[in-house]
Design a protein around this motif. Structure first.
Motif: not given
Length: 71
Positions: A8-10, A19-23, A28-32
């Motif tokens: 979350h903090y990252q 940064q954009q949501i996709t980036v 972070v290693g999660v989905t959009r």
């Protein structure tokens, strides 16, 4: 969400820095979808707003200092 974890903090740092949501999701290693879900959470969004305020204050200070130097 009860607590924020390191992911979350990252994500908050990345989002606050523009940064954009996709980036953010990739870094972070999660989905959009997960990032969007986090954004709907009060604790996460409050922390993001706080972090964005810090970035804006720093930027404002730099701009004021640059302006004073130019004068």
């Amino acid at each position: 969400m009860k607590n924020l974890n390191s992911r979350h903090y990252q994500a908050i740092e990345l989002l606050a820095s523009g940064q954009q949501i996709t980036v953010v999701a990739d870094e972070v290693g999660v989905t959009r979808k997960t990032v969007y879900r986090w954004l709907d959470d009060g604790l996460f969004s409050d922390e993001l707003k706080n972090r964005q305020s810090v970035y804006l204050r720093r930027l404002n200070t730099r701009l004021l200092n640059a302006n004073e130097s130019a004068l």
